[in-house]
Every structure is written in structure tokens, then in C-alpha cells.
Design a protein around this motif. Structure first.
Motif, PDB file in Angstrom:
ATOM      1  N   SER A   3       0.851  -1.195  -0.046  1.00 29.17           N
ATOM      2  CA  SER A   3      -0.075   0.128  -0.072  1.00 29.17           C
ATOM      3  C   SER A   3       0.734   1.217  -0.052  1.00 29.17           C
ATOM      4  N   THR A   4       1.995   1.239   0.360  1.00 30.91           N
ATOM      5  CA  THR A   4       3.098   2.418   0.458  1.00 30.91           C
ATOM      6  C   THR A   4       3.386   2.204  -0.880  1.00 30.91           C
ATOM      7  N   LEU A   5       3.917   1.432  -1.328  1.00 32.66           N
ATOM      8  CA  LEU A   5       4.741   1.204  -2.545  1.00 32.66           C
ATOM      9  C   LEU A   5       3.883   1.752  -4.121  1.00 32.66           C
ATOM     10  N   ARG A   6       2.597   1.096  -3.968  1.00 31.74           N
ATOM     11  CA  ARG A   6       1.716   1.402  -4.845  1.00 31.74           C
ATOM     12  C   ARG A   6       1.255   2.823  -4.880  1.00 31.74           C
ATOM     13  N   SER A   7       1.718   3.803  -5.618  1.00 31.47           N
ATOM     14  CA  SER A   7       1.023   5.032  -5.680  1.00 31.47           C
ATOM     15  C   SER A   7       0.850   5.811  -6.914  1.00 31.47           C
ATOM     16  N   PRO A   8       0.360   6.680  -6.994  1.00 29.24           N
ATOM     17  CA  PRO A   8       0.121   7.460  -8.464  1.00 29.24           C
ATOM     18  C   PRO A   8       1.621   7.887  -8.781  1.00 29.24           C
ATOM     19  N   ARG A   9       2.363   8.110  -7.969  1.00 26.63           N
ATOM     20  CA  ARG A   9       3.694   8.661  -8.181  1.00 26.63           C
ATOM     21  C   ARG A   9       4.520   7.841  -8.906  1.00 26.63           C
ATOM     22  N   LEU A  10       4.710   6.446  -8.113  1.00 31.71           N
ATOM     23  CA  LEU A  10       5.224   5.289  -8.604  1.00 31.71           C
ATOM     24  C   LEU A  10       4.898   5.004 -10.087  1.00 31.71           C
ATOM     25  N   THR A  11       3.437   4.896 -10.308  1.00 24.65           N
ATOM     26  CA  THR A  11       2.740   4.556 -11.635  1.00 24.65           C
ATOM     27  C   THR A  11       3.263   5.527 -12.454  1.00 24.65           C
ATOM     28  N   SER A  12       3.288   6.822 -12.225  1.00 17.42           N
ATOM     29  CA  SER A  12       3.716   7.993 -13.161  1.00 17.42           C
ATOM     30  C   SER A  12       5.183   7.744 -13.597  1.00 17.42           C
ATOM     31  N   LEU A  13       6.132   7.322 -12.711  1.00 14.59           N
ATOM     32  CA  LEU A  13       7.607   7.285 -13.019  1.00 14.59           C
ATOM     33  C   LEU A  13       7.925   6.329 -13.972  1.00 14.59           C
ATOM     34  N   LEU A  14       7.172   4.999 -13.653  1.00 19.20           N
ATOM     35  CA  LEU A  14       7.136   3.686 -14.504  1.00 19.20           C
ATOM     36  C   LEU A  14       6.544   3.972 -15.630  1.00 19.20           C
ATOM     37  N   GLY A  15       5.595   4.700 -15.732  1.00 16.30           N
ATOM     38  CA  GLY A  15       4.836   5.303 -17.087  1.00 16.30           C
ATOM     39  C   GLY A  15       5.846   5.939 -17.963  1.00 16.30           C
ATOM     40  N   VAL A  16       6.415   7.062 -17.506  1.00 16.41           N
ATOM     41  CA  VAL A  16       7.327   7.718 -18.319  1.00 16.41           C
ATOM     42  C   VAL A  16       8.562   7.070 -18.940  1.00 16.41           C
ATOM     43  N   ALA A  17       8.982   5.965 -17.996  1.00 15.97           N
ATOM     44  CA  ALA A  17      10.183   5.400 -18.451  1.00 15.97           C
ATOM     45  C   ALA A  17       9.589   4.288 -19.619  1.00 15.97           C
ATOM     46  N   LEU A  18       8.319   3.871 -19.248  1.00 16.75           N
ATOM     47  CA  LEU A  18       7.911   2.748 -20.285  1.00 16.75           C
ATOM     48  C   LEU A  18       7.646   3.447 -21.531  1.00 16.75           C
ATOM     49  N   GLY A  19       6.957   4.622 -21.613  1.00 17.10           N
ATOM     50  CA  GLY A  19       6.635   5.435 -22.877  1.00 17.10           C
ATOM     51  C   GLY A  19       7.679   5.767 -23.421  1.00 17.10           C
ATOM     52  N   VAL A  20       8.906   6.279 -22.809  1.00 11.77           N
ATOM     53  CA  VAL A  20      10.308   6.624 -23.658  1.00 11.77           C
ATOM     54  C   VAL A  20      10.721   5.248 -24.353  1.00 11.77           C
ATOM     55  N   ALA A  21      10.881   4.006 -23.441  1.00 10.33           N
ATOM     56  CA  ALA A  21      11.485   2.953 -24.075  1.00 10.33           C
ATOM     57  C   ALA A  21      10.436   2.343 -25.214  1.00 10.33           C
ATOM     58  N   PHE A  22       9.238   2.514 -25.230  1.00  6.36           N
ATOM     59  CA  PHE A  22       8.393   1.870 -26.247  1.00  6.36           C
ATOM     60  C   PHE A  22       8.298   3.163 -27.342  1.00  6.36           C
ATOM     61  N   GLY A  23       8.514   4.378 -27.257  1.00  2.89           N
ATOM     62  CA  GLY A  23       8.607   5.294 -28.241  1.00  2.89           C
ATOM     63  C   GLY A  23       9.939   4.805 -29.214  1.00  2.89           C
ATOM     64  N   VAL A  24      11.131   4.916 -28.567  1.00  3.17           N
ATOM     65  CA  VAL A  24      12.288   4.666 -29.078  1.00  3.17           C
ATOM     66  C   VAL A  24      12.115   3.203 -29.912  1.00  3.17           C
ATOM     67  N   CYS A  25      11.692   2.254 -29.183  1.00  5.37           N
ATOM     68  CA  CYS A  25      11.420   0.887 -29.820  1.00  5.37           C
ATOM     69  C   CYS A  25      10.642   0.951 -31.055  1.00  5.37           C
ATOM     70  N   PHE A  26       9.387   1.831 -30.937  1.00  3.81           N
ATOM     71  CA  PHE A  26       8.526   1.872 -32.154  1.00  3.81           C
ATOM     72  C   PHE A  26       9.082   2.526 -33.161  1.00  3.81           C
ATOM     73  N   VAL A  27       9.828   3.840 -32.994  1.00  2.00           N
ATOM     74  CA  VAL A  27      10.415   4.456 -34.121  1.00  2.00           C
ATOM     75  C   VAL A  27      11.537   3.716 -34.761  1.00  2.00           C
ATOM     76  N   THR A  28      12.369   2.768 -34.077  1.00  2.00           N
ATOM     77  CA  THR A  28      13.556   2.308 -34.672  1.00  2.00           C
ATOM     78  C   THR A  28      12.743   0.798 -35.341  1.00  2.00           C
TER      79      THR A  28
END
Ligand SMILES: Nc1nc2c(c(=O)[nH]1)N[C@H]1C(S)=C(S)[C@@H](COP(=O)(O)O)O[C@H]1N2
Ligand SMILES: [Mo]
Length: 366
Positions: free
Chosen positions: A11-36
Motif C-alpha cells: 500500500s505504501t509502494l503502490r502510488s500514483p507517483r510510482l505509476t507515473s515514473l514507471l509510465g514515463v520510463a515505459l513511454g520513452v522505451a516504447f517510443g524509441v522501440c517503435f520508431v526504430t
């Protein structure tokens, strides 16, 4: 006790902030992966408007290495992100209106498509084709569009939340910081364990890299059904003002040139070798074509198979590094690397570096 501890921890670990940080990292990785990935697709199936240079010679090696590396790095990110959000799946009521329903549907598509891409890519890299009841490349291409569409919807919906969470400076929670560090470390380890298939000095630590040989063989001569090459072998060049047929002695008697070029397989492995043989542009000239304008269809002695032929745009035909190689690293080509003659051109995917070449057909774009 343990259950309580785990519940408290999550309950302490799961938070909108954690989800947001992971989301940004995933978004960048997927973006690079998609374009290449899209780039790789365009190079292999070029539409009329598309142009791809023959230099720098290592560019495709770099973009495709990045494609596979970013794809693999998303594995731990995706795992932790799904863990961080899955309680939301059971939120009540399941649907709060049309917009909410649309958003949930887009998330479902996104999760399914992302898993399909990453797992399918993994199967392809390790040659587990038997596990995929469809032609991988086609599925991978179309599902990529699905994933990106769903991702854009998801980003549009979640952007305000992410902005709010990441804009606000918050005291760092040590447990969450450990989780994020662990996730980043896992992604880093996966990268180190596989990048050696293309970053060759990493090979000793890349224990998971599937192709660690100095110069891997993608398809052997036996698998391609190439028999013994006899004295009747000829390289035929047609489509110019005169058709020519050259035996091995004639090919060896032409000007020989050397080029240090990589084979960069779409699967992410790559390796450089020293190739020598005849310049393609010299053969075009010999057959009465225009080496500045001709495009060339390169066909293998291989009878069937998806990769038995490839097309060279004028850009690559005129490049003096584009060879019909007779030798690799100072030796006559081994059968598995394309004896008697193989194409090797700069800045091209491995699938287009046709082996066991028997025929060249010149075409001029009007
Ligand atoms: N005729 C023919 N050429 C081919 C192939 C093939 O299946 N048939 N495979 C291609 C692929 S996918 C790659 S990555 C390279 C690998 O070259 P190598 O086996 O010499 O390393 O060859 C290419 N040339
Ligand atoms: Mo390949």
C-alpha cells in the motif's frame, strides 16, 4: 503477519507517483522501440517516398540494436508497472461512463499489445518460431500500430495525473526508491546480458545473448537447400544493354576490393567482418547499365524461402563499398556464409545481404 506486512508494503509502494515514473520510463522505451522498428520495416519494404542512405555504414546496426535493447529493457518495467496498477482492475463500479469505458478498453488493448510485442520479439530473437502460429514480422508490425494508438490515448488521459505527480516535489520514500532502483537495475542487467550480441566487447558478460559467435550464421547452406557448387556456376547479370555470365575465374580476374562491413540482423545481433570481392557498380558497368542510376534485384541460387532475393536502391548500387563478396576475413567464403558469391552492402539489414547469389537484374527507375 507476513500477509499484513506485504499488504502494508504494497500500500505504501503502490502510488500514483510510482505509476507515473514507471509510465514515463515505459513511454520513452516504447517510443524509441517503435520508431526504430518502423524504420527497420520501411527499409525492408520501402514505399516510393522512402529514402535510406548507404552511410554511415553502421547506422542500421545501431538503430536495430537499439530496437531490440529497448524492447528487452521494457520487460522488468512492464512487470512492475502491471504490478503497480493491477488492483485498479478490480475497482468498483467497473465502468463509470462512456469515457471511462473507452479508457479501460484502451488500457486493455495497450497491455495485451505490449505483452504480445515484447514476448513475440523475445521468441523471435531466440528462434522459438514454433510458439508463434503466424508469420512474426507481419504480426509484430501491425500490433505495433495498435500498441502505439492505445498508448497515445492512454497518455492523453493520464497526462494531467503524471504532470501533477511529477511536478510536485515530494519527500522521497526510501522503499519506493529501492523498488525503482531495483527495476532500473533489472533493466540494466538485461541490457548487459544481451547487448554483447551487437556491442562485441560486451560479449564476455552477455550470457543471455543468443548469438555470441564471431560471425553467426543465420541460415546454413544445407537448410537453404544449396547443393555442391560445380564448375558450371555462373553469375548472370541481365537487364543492361548486354547480358553477361561470369564463372568464378572471371569474377576473380576482375578488380578486387575490400570493405569492412557488419551483418546486422533484424534479430538484434550484428558482427563486422572484412569482405572482399567485386564492386557491384563495376558489374553494372560491365553489363552495360548506368552505375549511377541502376537499381539491382539480387537473386540467390536458393529455390524458395522468404530471403532468397533482395533489392538494392540506386543509393546502395553506386556505393563503392557494395560488393559481391568472394572472400571473408581473407578466406574463400564458407558455404554457410554464401559461397560462391554473396552480397554485402553498407547500412542494410542482414535479411537483405543475400547469400549464394546467382543472378543480378538491373532496372532503371524512369
Ligand atoms: N539466400 C539467402 N540469403 C540470406 C538469408 C537467407 O535465408 N537466404 N538470410 C539472411 C539473414 S536473415 C541474415 S541475418 C544474413 C546472415 O548472414 P550470415 O549467415 O553470413 O551471417 O544472411 C542473409 N542472407
Ligand atoms: Mo537476419
Amino acid at each position: 503477519m507476513v500477509r499484513l506486512a506485504v499488504a502494508a508494503l504494497s500500500s505504501t509502494l503502490r502510488s500514483p507517483r510510482l505509476t507515473s515514473l514507471l509510465g514515463v520510463a515505459l513511454g520513452v522505451a516504447f517510443g524509441v522501440c517503435f520508431v526504430t522498428g518502423l524504420l527497420s520495416h520501411l527499409i525492408q519494404h520501402p514505399p516510393g517516398w522512402f529514402w535510406w542512405p548507404s552511410r554511415p555504414v553502421q547506422l542500421y546496426r545501431f538503430t536495430q540494436g537499439l530496437h531490440v535493447a529497448t524492447g528487452l529493457a521494457t520487460l522488468p518495467l512492464l512487470g512492475v508497472k502491471l504490478w503497480a496498477v493491477y488492483p485498479k482492475l478490480f475497482g468498483w463500479p467497473p465502468v463509470r461512463g462512456i469515457l471511462h469505458a473507452a479508457e479501460r478498453a484502451s488500457v486493455a488493448v495497450l497491455v495485451a499489445a505490449a505483452l504480445f510485442q515484447v514476448v513475440g520479439g523475445l521468441f523471435n530473437v531466440y528462434h522459438w518460431y514454433g510458439l508463434m502460429p503466424f508469420f512474426f514480422t507481419t504480426g509484430h508490425y501491425w500490433v505495433a500500430w495498435l500498441a502505439v494508438g492505445a498508448l497515445l490515448v492512454h497518455i492523453a488521459v493520464q497526462l494531467p495525473v503524471v504532470r501533477g505527480e511529477l511536478g510536485r516535489g515530494k519527500p522521497a520514500d526510501p522503499a519506493r526508491r529501492r523498488l525503482l532502483t531495483g527495476t532500473a537495475a533489472a533493466a540494466g542487467l538485461i541490457t548487459l546480458a544481451t547487448a554483447g550480441q551487437t556491442v562485441r566487447w560486451l560479449t564476455p558478460v552477455s550470457v543471455l545473448a543468443p548469438r555470441r559467435e564471431k560471425l553467426p550464421v543465420n541460415r546454413t547452406a544445407a537448410a537453404a537447400g544449396i547443393g555442391v557448387i560445380g564448375p558450371d556456376y555462373r553469375l548472370v547479370v541481365t537487364g543492361g544493354t548486354r547480358e553477361i555470365a561470369l564463372d568464378l575465374a572471371a569474377l576473380n580476374a576482375l578488380d578486387q576490393h575490400t570493405a569492412e562491413l557488419p551483418i546486422a540482423c533484424v534479430e538484434g545481433w550484428s558482427a563486422t567482418a572484412t569482405w572482399s570481392g567485386v564492386r557491384l557498380r563495376d558489374l553494372v558497368t560491365l553489363a552495360g547499365g548506368d552505375p549511377e542510376r541502376a537499381e539491382v534485384l539480387v537473386e540467390s541460387l536458393q529455390q524458395g524461402g522468404r530471403y532468397r532475393a533482395s533489392e538494392l536502391p540506386a543509393e546502395h548500387v553506386r556505393d563503392p563499398l557494395t560488393l559481391l563478396a568472394l572472400r571473408v576475413d581473407g578466406q574463400v567464403l564458407p558455404p554457410d556464409h554464401g559461397y560462391p558469391v554473396r552480397l554485402i552492402a553498407p547500412n542494410r539489414p542482414g535479411v537483405l545481404q543475400t547469400k549464394w547469389v546467382g543472378r543480378l537484374t538491373l532496372r532503371e527507375r524512369s
